[in-house]
Every structure is written in structure tokens, then in C-alpha cells.
Scaffold this motif. Structure first.
Motif, PDB file in Angstrom:
ATOM      1  N   ALA A 148     -22.027   8.968 -11.815  1.00  0.00           N
ATOM      2  CA  ALA A 148     -22.304   8.585 -13.201  1.00  0.00           C
ATOM      3  C   ALA A 148     -23.638   7.862 -13.346  1.00  0.00           C
ATOM      4  CB  ALA A 148     -21.178   7.697 -13.727  1.00  0.00           C
ATOM      5  N   GLU A 149     -24.183   7.340 -12.257  1.00  0.00           N
ATOM      6  CA  GLU A 149     -25.467   6.640 -12.328  1.00  0.00           C
ATOM      7  C   GLU A 149     -26.594   7.551 -12.805  1.00  0.00           C
ATOM      8  OE1 GLU A 149     -25.966   4.832  -8.509  1.00  0.00           O
ATOM      9  OE2 GLU A 149     -24.710   3.104  -9.001  1.00  0.00           O
ATOM     10  N   ALA A 150     -26.364   8.864 -12.736  1.00  0.00           N
ATOM     11  CA  ALA A 150     -27.354   9.824 -13.234  1.00  0.00           C
ATOM     12  C   ALA A 150     -27.515   9.739 -14.754  1.00  0.00           C
ATOM     13  CB  ALA A 150     -26.952  11.250 -12.844  1.00  0.00           C
ATOM     14  N   LEU A 151     -26.598   9.039 -15.409  1.00  0.00           N
ATOM     15  CA  LEU A 151     -26.676   8.888 -16.872  1.00  0.00           C
ATOM     16  C   LEU A 151     -27.667   7.811 -17.291  1.00  0.00           C
ATOM     17  CD1 LEU A 151     -22.856   9.044 -17.732  1.00  0.00           C
ATOM     18  CD2 LEU A 151     -24.540  10.871 -18.055  1.00  0.00           C
ATOM     19  N   GLY A 152     -28.282   7.120 -16.322  1.00  0.00           N
ATOM     20  CA  GLY A 152     -29.240   6.063 -16.652  1.00  0.00           C
ATOM     21  C   GLY A 152     -28.554   4.743 -16.938  1.00  0.00           C
ATOM     22  N   PRO A 153     -28.965   4.010 -17.965  1.00  0.00           N
ATOM     23  CA  PRO A 153     -28.355   2.709 -18.280  1.00  0.00           C
ATOM     24  C   PRO A 153     -26.843   2.784 -18.486  1.00  0.00           C
ATOM     25  CG  PRO A 153     -30.371   3.010 -19.531  1.00  0.00           C
ATOM     26  CD  PRO A 153     -30.098   4.320 -18.862  1.00  0.00           C
ATOM     27  N   ALA A 154     -26.368   3.851 -19.128  1.00  0.00           N
ATOM     28  CA  ALA A 154     -24.922   4.023 -19.331  1.00  0.00           C
ATOM     29  C   ALA A 154     -24.208   4.160 -17.989  1.00  0.00           C
ATOM     30  CB  ALA A 154     -24.646   5.246 -20.203  1.00  0.00           C
ATOM     31  N   GLY A 155     -24.852   4.851 -17.039  1.00  0.00           N
ATOM     32  CA  GLY A 155     -24.275   5.018 -15.708  1.00  0.00           C
ATOM     33  C   GLY A 155     -24.197   3.698 -14.956  1.00  0.00           C
ATOM     34  N   THR A 156     -25.166   2.826 -15.174  1.00  0.00           N
ATOM     35  CA  THR A 156     -25.143   1.505 -14.539  1.00  0.00           C
ATOM     36  C   THR A 156     -23.949   0.696 -15.028  1.00  0.00           C
ATOM     37  OG1 THR A 156     -27.555   1.516 -14.386  1.00  0.00           O
ATOM     38  CG2 THR A 156     -26.465  -0.617 -14.152  1.00  0.00           C
ATOM     39  N   VAL A 157     -23.641   0.800 -16.316  1.00  0.00           N
ATOM     40  CA  VAL A 157     -22.473   0.116 -16.882  1.00  0.00           C
ATOM     41  C   VAL A 157     -21.193   0.656 -16.238  1.00  0.00           C
ATOM     42  CG1 VAL A 157     -21.113  -0.268 -18.975  1.00  0.00           C
ATOM     43  CG2 VAL A 157     -23.608  -0.351 -19.076  1.00  0.00           C
ATOM     44  N   VAL A 158     -21.101   1.979 -16.101  1.00  0.00           N
ATOM     45  CA  VAL A 158     -19.935   2.598 -15.461  1.00  0.00           C
ATOM     46  C   VAL A 158     -19.765   2.074 -14.041  1.00  0.00           C
ATOM     47  CG1 VAL A 158     -18.946   4.773 -14.612  1.00  0.00           C
ATOM     48  CG2 VAL A 158     -20.050   4.700 -16.852  1.00  0.00           C
ATOM     49  N   ALA A 159     -20.864   2.020 -13.287  1.00  0.00           N
ATOM     50  CA  ALA A 159     -20.814   1.552 -11.899  1.00  0.00           C
ATOM     51  C   ALA A 159     -20.337   0.102 -11.822  1.00  0.00           C
ATOM     52  CB  ALA A 159     -22.193   1.696 -11.254  1.00  0.00           C
ATOM     53  N   ASN A 160     -20.867  -0.765 -12.690  1.00  0.00           N
ATOM     54  CA  ASN A 160     -20.496  -2.182 -12.654  1.00  0.00           C
ATOM     55  C   ASN A 160     -19.028  -2.405 -13.000  1.00  0.00           C
ATOM     56  OD1 ASN A 160     -23.033  -3.066 -11.902  1.00  0.00           O
ATOM     57  ND2 ASN A 160     -23.732  -3.397 -13.990  1.00  0.00           N
ATOM     58  N   ILE A 161     -18.536  -1.731 -14.033  1.00  0.00           N
ATOM     59  CA  ILE A 161     -17.133  -1.893 -14.434  1.00  0.00           C
ATOM     60  C   ILE A 161     -16.206  -1.333 -13.353  1.00  0.00           C
ATOM     61  CG2 ILE A 161     -15.382  -1.350 -16.178  1.00  0.00           C
ATOM     62  CD1 ILE A 161     -17.683  -3.234 -17.083  1.00  0.00           C
ATOM     63  N   THR A 162     -16.600  -0.200 -12.765  1.00  0.00           N
ATOM     64  CA  THR A 162     -15.789   0.394 -11.694  1.00  0.00           C
ATOM     65  C   THR A 162     -15.731  -0.540 -10.493  1.00  0.00           C
ATOM     66  OG1 THR A 162     -16.433   2.614 -12.427  1.00  0.00           O
ATOM     67  CG2 THR A 162     -15.455   2.426 -10.233  1.00  0.00           C
ATOM     68  N   LEU A 163     -16.863  -1.117 -10.112  1.00  0.00           N
ATOM     69  CA  LEU A 163     -16.890  -2.064  -8.996  1.00  0.00           C
ATOM     70  C   LEU A 163     -15.989  -3.266  -9.265  1.00  0.00           C
ATOM     71  CD1 LEU A 163     -20.695  -2.010  -8.125  1.00  0.00           C
ATOM     72  CD2 LEU A 163     -18.843  -1.340  -6.594  1.00  0.00           C
ATOM     73  N   PHE A 164     -16.025  -3.769 -10.491  1.00  0.00           N
ATOM     74  CA  PHE A 164     -15.181  -4.898 -10.855  1.00  0.00           C
ATOM     75  C   PHE A 164     -13.700  -4.533 -10.712  1.00  0.00           C
ATOM     76  CE2 PHE A 164     -12.615  -7.116 -14.021  1.00  0.00           C
ATOM     77  CZ  PHE A 164     -12.891  -8.440 -13.737  1.00  0.00           C
ATOM     78  N   SER A 165     -13.322  -3.380 -11.264  1.00  0.00           N
ATOM     79  CA  SER A 165     -11.909  -2.979 -11.228  1.00  0.00           C
ATOM     80  C   SER A 165     -11.435  -2.703  -9.803  1.00  0.00           C
ATOM     81  CB  SER A 165     -11.682  -1.744 -12.101  1.00  0.00           C
ATOM     82  OG  SER A 165     -12.277  -0.597 -11.539  1.00  0.00           O
ATOM     83  N   VAL A 166     -12.309  -2.082  -8.991  1.00  0.00           N
ATOM     84  CA  VAL A 166     -11.950  -1.797  -7.600  1.00  0.00           C
ATOM     85  C   VAL A 166     -11.696  -3.101  -6.840  1.00  0.00           C
ATOM     86  CG1 VAL A 166     -12.880  -0.979  -5.395  1.00  0.00           C
ATOM     87  CG2 VAL A 166     -13.027   0.477  -7.430  1.00  0.00           C
ATOM     88  N   LEU A 167     -12.543  -4.085  -7.080  1.00  0.00           N
ATOM     89  CA  LEU A 167     -12.367  -5.382  -6.425  1.00  0.00           C
ATOM     90  C   LEU A 167     -10.988  -5.971  -6.741  1.00  0.00           C
ATOM     91  CD1 LEU A 167     -13.480  -7.829  -4.871  1.00  0.00           C
ATOM     92  CD2 LEU A 167     -14.470  -8.636  -6.996  1.00  0.00           C
TER      93      LEU A 167
END
Length: 423
Positions: A369-388
Motif C-alpha cells: 500500500a505504500e505505493a499509494l504515497g501519503p495515503a499508503g504511509t497512513v495505511v502502514a502506520n495504522i497497520t503497524l499499530f494494530s499488529v503491535l
């Protein structure tokens, strides 16, 4: 030397923390994840001593091969749950529940995050909200399998749980590909039917075909050997080869062709277990051989967890909303579909809770999803939070659910020394 030192420290930390987890009555997989955090960049890694801890995320990435191989063996083991004799009993129910709970989680998270988007459009872009809904469908097969193995869980809930977790990956991949395509269309203003429909279906179908072919070859070549050690070696060879082949990606006529290593290796195990007459004994030996590999996988996964995301309160807020609605979707979707398919009462009550762990597949989606640019960064951060959060509490909730369902013996098991072990 440095890599070997890091691996030995990781194994030692995981094993020692598992003793503490035993006292606290926590699953060993939780201990491995905590061990990873302790030897990772935020604790021991801060000392900057190579070999003592993992000092950077770049160093952790250099160990990705171990994670790829471990996931291959995990998926191969899950293939053991797709024996035809078992599928005749639970196949229809597992399919319906597997699809319904994944879609329910996606729809609930989409609804909640799209609503949140209108309240904070700068922090949560609409494409990110849509993609996070698809990420919510993914369940971590590794954590679930490790809990089932550690406590030797047996019963109707366990029998239906692992096939659902495996099916969940296929459904999740399709949901993610469609959502990702919609998100790209929102950003670019152009709809790409190939990336939304054709490529995700091809990935699932070709992954199953490749796994079936490798499973057939594996079953054929295994017959040439009679000693247990050589059969085990051949098994390891084919899992490694299958993982390698599943990493291939290329384009044909503008269509991107790729494989899911989890689906490929799962199909490898499924075909082997249904066509090889000594597969049960061999699978048991592989499980024992791969135990240290699984410990390393979870310790490395723990080290990868990004603790710095807690610095942004809005990321935490979005993450909490994501977790609440994903958990609700998983639980309600599993409960409703289990009731509709007339499952055992313990399956209806506890299945949804066992589907909460989230890790590898979701992180893979987030990276894409990081290929989406800024929106992909948001996806990565929220996913990392939930995985933790999910990885630390998910295995414990799975253990509790299996215990409540009466599928984990309270008296424990006998240790290697012949002593009674109370879990």
C-alpha cells in the motif's frame, strides 16, 4: 560471525522469556514477540553493539530470509488441516465462515474509517480508509498455529479454526487487491479493471496451481527414500524450493503475475498430506525440526514492531478505532455465520476471538500500500499499530478461548524430563 551471533542471541532471548511466560501463564509466542522488542532497536539496539541486539530496522530486514522460510513451513503445516477426511466434516462450514467473517471485518472497518475520514480528512485520506478495510480481513496463521501446537489443542473449534485461518488469506488477498485498485483509481482518477479484478484472481489461482504441482512432485520424489532422515531432508528441500518459486514475479501482456507464498506452501502441504500414505508421521517430524525456526521468526517479528508510532496521538486514535471495529467484525461475522451453518455451540461462542491475531499478511499488504504515497504511509502506520497490539494480546485470547471451549487440557503435558508441566 555477526549474523550468527544475532541469531543465537535471538534464540536465547526467546527461550528464556518463554520460561517467564510459563510462570505468567501466557502463550510462548507472546514471549518470543516481547523478546524481539527487548533485543530490537528500541531497547538493546540502543546500545549500538553489533551482535548483542538488532540496532536498526535495516539490520532486521537483512534477516528477512528467515521470516520467509518460516512462513513457508507454517503454511505447509496448515496444509495438513485440509485432509479430505476432515474437510468432509467441516469444509462447507469453514468456507462459509472464512469468507463471511473476513468480509464483515472489511465492511465494518471501511464504514468506521470512512466516517472518520470526514472528521479528519487531512490525517486519514479516503484511499487509506478503503485499503485499511481490506487489511482488516487478514488473520495471522503463524500465531494461531503456534498456540494450537504449544497446548496440543484438540476439538471441534480447533478442527475448524486452522482451515478458516488458511482460507482467510485467500479471501484477504482478493479483498485487498480490489480495495487497492479502488484506492489507486481515487488518487489517479482512472479505473484499472486489470489491477482490480484480473490480477488478484490470477494471484490466487496461480498460487494454488503452483502449490498443487509442487505437491505432486514432492509426493512422487518422496517415494524414492525409505529412511526417516532422508525423507525429512526431501521435505525441507521442497518447502525451500516452493518458497523460492513463490517469490517469482513478472509481467505478461501488461498483466502483473505474482504468487502468494502462503497459499503456494499451503497447497503444497495439502496435496502431500492427501496423497502420501506416511505424511502424518513426516509432518510431525517437520514440526519438531522447524521449532527453532519458528522461535526466530517471532523474535524477529517482535524486533520489527515500530514503537515510535505511539508518538502521534491521532495515529493512535485511528488505530484504536480500527482495532475496535475489526475485532467487532471478526467476532460478529464468525458468530453469525457459525450459527447459520449450525456449528457446535463452542465454535459459535469462541471462534471469533481466535481470529483476532494479525501480523505477516497484513504487514505485506501495508508494504504494498505504500505505493499509494501519503495515503499508503497512513495505511502502514495504522497497520503497524494494530499488529503491535494484536500480536501481544491475540495469542493469549486464543489460548483463553480454546481453554473455555475445553480443547486445552488443564493438567498440561509431560515435559522432556518426564515431569508434569502446567500451562
Amino acid at each position: 560471525m555477526e549474523t550468527l551471533l544475532i541469531l543465537s542471541v535471538a534464540l536465547f532471548a526467546g527461550l528464556m522469556l518463554s520460561r517467564l511466560a510459563k510462570v505468567l501463564q501466557l502463550p510462548a509466542v507472546t514471549a518470543y514477540l516481547v523478546a524481539g522488542i527487548l533485543i530490537g532497536p528500541y531497547v538493546l539496539g540502543q546500545l549500538g553493539i553489533n551482535g548483542l541486539g538488532l540496532i536498526s530496522h535495516g539490520q532486521i530486514k537483512s534477516l528477512s530470509l528467515i521470516s520467509d522460510v518460516a512462513l513457508g513451513f507454517i503454511a505447509f503445516s496448515i496444509g495438513n488441516e485440509f485432509r479430505l477426511a476432515t474437510l468432509k466434516k467441516t469444509g462447507k462450514q469453514a468456507t462459509i465462515i472464512g469468507i463471511f467473517q473476513a468480509v464483515a471485518a472489511t465492511l465494518l472497518v471501511d464504514a468506521a474509517l470512512i466516517g472518520l475520514h470526514f472528521l479528519m480528512p487531512d490525517k486519514l485520506p479516503l484511499p487509506a480508509a478503503i485499503v485499511l478495510g481490506a487489511v482488516a480481513s487478514a488473520t495471522a496463521p503463524a500465531a494461531t498455529l503456534m498456540v494450537v501446537r504449544q497446548y496440543k489443542a484438540k476439538g471441534p473449534l480447533t478442527d475448524i479454526l486452522l482451515p478458516i485461518v488458511a482460507l482467510d488469506d485467500a479471501v484477504g488477498l482478493i479483498l485487498f487487491a480490489v480495495s487497492f485498485g479502488v484506492a489507486k483509481a481515487l488518487i489517479s482518477g482512472a479505473v484499472d479493471v486489470i489491477s482490480i479484478i484480473v490480477e488478484p484472481l490470477l494471484e490466487v489461482i496461480l498460487s494454488l496451481v503452483l502449490g498443487a504441482v509442487m505437491g505432486g512432485l514432492f509426493t512422487y520424489f518422496e517415494k524414492f527414500f525409505h529412511s526417516r532422515s532422508k525423507r525429512l531432508s526431501m521435505s525441507v528441500t521442497f518447502v525451500l524450493l516452493t518458497v523460492a518459486l513463490s517469490m517469482l514475479s513478472f509481467e505478461i501482456g501488461g498483466v502483473h503475475i505474482a504468487f502468494s507464498s502462503l497459499l503456494v506452501c499451503m497447497m503444497l502441504g495439502t496435496v502431500f498430506c492427501n496423497f502420501c500414505d506416511f505424511s502424518e508421521e513426516l509432518m510431525d517430524r517437520i514440526d519438531r525440526w522447524s521449532a527453532p525456526l519458528f522461535i526466530l521468526f517471532f523474535v524477529i517479528s517482535g524486533a520489527e514492531l515500530e514503537l515510535s508510532i505511539f508518538k502521534d496521538p491521532l495515529v493512535v486514535l485511528i488505530g484504536v478505532v480500527y482495532i475496535i471495529f475489526r475485532s467487532t467484525g471478526k467476532y460478529a461475522g464468525a458468530r453469525f455465520s457459525a450459527q447459520a451453518t449450525k456449528c457446535d455451540k463452542n465454535i459459535v461462542k469462541y471462534l471469533g476471538i481466535t481470529l483476532l491475531p494479525q501480523a505477516g499478511v497484513a504487514l505485506g499488504m501495508a508494504i504494498k500500500a505504500e505505493a499509494l504515497g501519503p495515503a499508503g504511509t497512513v495505511v502502514a502506520n495504522i497497520t503497524l499499530f494494530s499488529v503491535l497490539i494484536y500480536e501481544l494480546i491475540g495469542p493469549y485470547l486464543t489460548k483463553i478461548s480454546l481453554m473455555k471451549a475445553g480443547e486445552i487440557e488443564p493438567e498440561g503435558k509431560v515435559s522432556a524430563r518426564g515431569e508434569k508441566v502446567h500451562k
